[in-house]
Scaffold this motif. Sequence first.
Motif, PDB file in Angstrom:
ATOM      1  N   ARG A 160      -0.516  -6.638  -9.200  1.00  0.00           N
ATOM      2  CA  ARG A 160      -1.297  -5.562  -8.581  1.00  0.00           C
ATOM      3  C   ARG A 160      -0.970  -4.216  -9.227  1.00  0.00           C
ATOM      4  O   ARG A 160      -1.859  -3.418  -9.493  1.00  0.00           O
ATOM      5  CB  ARG A 160      -1.008  -5.520  -7.087  1.00  0.00           C
ATOM      6  N   LEU A 161       0.301  -3.947  -9.485  1.00  0.00           N
ATOM      7  CA  LEU A 161       0.678  -2.689 -10.125  1.00  0.00           C
ATOM      8  C   LEU A 161       0.137  -2.602 -11.548  1.00  0.00           C
ATOM      9  O   LEU A 161      -0.369  -1.561 -11.970  1.00  0.00           O
ATOM     10  CB  LEU A 161       2.201  -2.529 -10.133  1.00  0.00           C
ATOM     11  N   LEU A 167       2.120   1.666  -3.595  1.00  0.00           N
ATOM     12  CA  LEU A 167       1.053   2.155  -4.475  1.00  0.00           C
ATOM     13  C   LEU A 167       0.730   3.616  -4.196  1.00  0.00           C
ATOM     14  O   LEU A 167       0.461   4.382  -5.115  1.00  0.00           O
ATOM     15  CB  LEU A 167      -0.204   1.297  -4.318  1.00  0.00           C
ATOM     16  N   HIS A 191      -2.216  -8.358 -19.107  1.00  0.00           N
ATOM     17  CA  HIS A 191      -2.252  -6.894 -19.112  1.00  0.00           C
ATOM     18  C   HIS A 191      -1.585  -6.374 -20.385  1.00  0.00           C
ATOM     19  O   HIS A 191      -0.480  -5.821 -20.334  1.00  0.00           O
ATOM     20  CB  HIS A 191      -1.539  -6.346 -17.877  1.00  0.00           C
ATOM     21  N   ALA A 221       1.136   6.648  -6.902  1.00  0.00           N
ATOM     22  CA  ALA A 221      -0.034   7.437  -7.283  1.00  0.00           C
ATOM     23  C   ALA A 221       0.289   8.929  -7.292  1.00  0.00           C
ATOM     24  O   ALA A 221      -0.373   9.709  -7.973  1.00  0.00           O
ATOM     25  CB  ALA A 221      -1.190   7.152  -6.337  1.00  0.00           C
ATOM     26  N   SER A 252      -2.497  -4.070 -12.709  1.00  0.00           N
ATOM     27  CA  SER A 252      -3.948  -3.908 -12.619  1.00  0.00           C
ATOM     28  C   SER A 252      -4.338  -2.466 -12.358  1.00  0.00           C
ATOM     29  O   SER A 252      -5.404  -2.026 -12.777  1.00  0.00           O
ATOM     30  CB  SER A 252      -4.521  -4.778 -11.505  1.00  0.00           C
ATOM     31  N   SER A 253      -3.465  -1.742 -11.674  1.00  0.00           N
ATOM     32  CA  SER A 253      -3.764  -0.338 -11.387  1.00  0.00           C
ATOM     33  C   SER A 253      -3.383   0.585 -12.543  1.00  0.00           C
ATOM     34  O   SER A 253      -3.545   1.788 -12.449  1.00  0.00           O
ATOM     35  CB  SER A 253      -3.048   0.108 -10.109  1.00  0.00           C
ATOM     36  N   GLY A 254      -2.851   0.008 -13.631  1.00  0.00           N
ATOM     37  CA  GLY A 254      -2.509   0.810 -14.804  1.00  0.00           C
ATOM     38  C   GLY A 254      -1.064   1.254 -14.854  1.00  0.00           C
ATOM     39  O   GLY A 254      -0.673   2.028 -15.733  1.00  0.00           O
ATOM     40  N   GLN A 255      -0.258   0.795 -13.923  1.00  0.00           N
ATOM     41  CA  GLN A 255       1.154   1.160 -13.884  1.00  0.00           C
ATOM     42  C   GLN A 255       1.912   0.409 -14.978  1.00  0.00           C
ATOM     43  O   GLN A 255       1.844  -0.810 -15.041  1.00  0.00           O
ATOM     44  CB  GLN A 255       1.749   0.797 -12.521  1.00  0.00           C
ATOM     45  N   HIS A 307       0.830  -1.205   0.000  1.00  0.00           N
ATOM     46  CA  HIS A 307       0.000   0.000   0.000  1.00  0.00           C
ATOM     47  C   HIS A 307       0.864   1.253   0.000  1.00  0.00           C
ATOM     48  O   HIS A 307       0.525   2.247  -0.639  1.00  0.00           O
ATOM     49  CB  HIS A 307      -0.959   0.001   1.188  1.00  0.00           C
TER      50      HIS A 307
END
Length: 84
Positions: A46-47, A20, A71, A24, A49-52, A17
């Motif tokens: 996870r990264l 991330l 992805h 952000a 999935s967040s668009g990174q 967290h």
Amino acid sequence: RNPGGRRAACRFCVHMHAILFCLALRPAEPVGFIGLGIMGQGMARRLASSGQPLHVWTRGATAASALASEHPGAVTVAESPAAV
């Protein structure tokens, strides 16, 4: 369980967290991952999935190609660790 009835967060989740949150605050610069083992694969997934955007390399090409197919456009598979 804690006396208050709430579960304590695991150290991995707390660190993830924090990563991330810091990412952000910045524009989307690619992040490099060398090694998609048990811990690296979860973090990279996870990264992504967040668009990174990610550049990844691992010894077993199947893990990297699977992540890239999950992805498309967000994950680039590098040819060598130096390319990451």
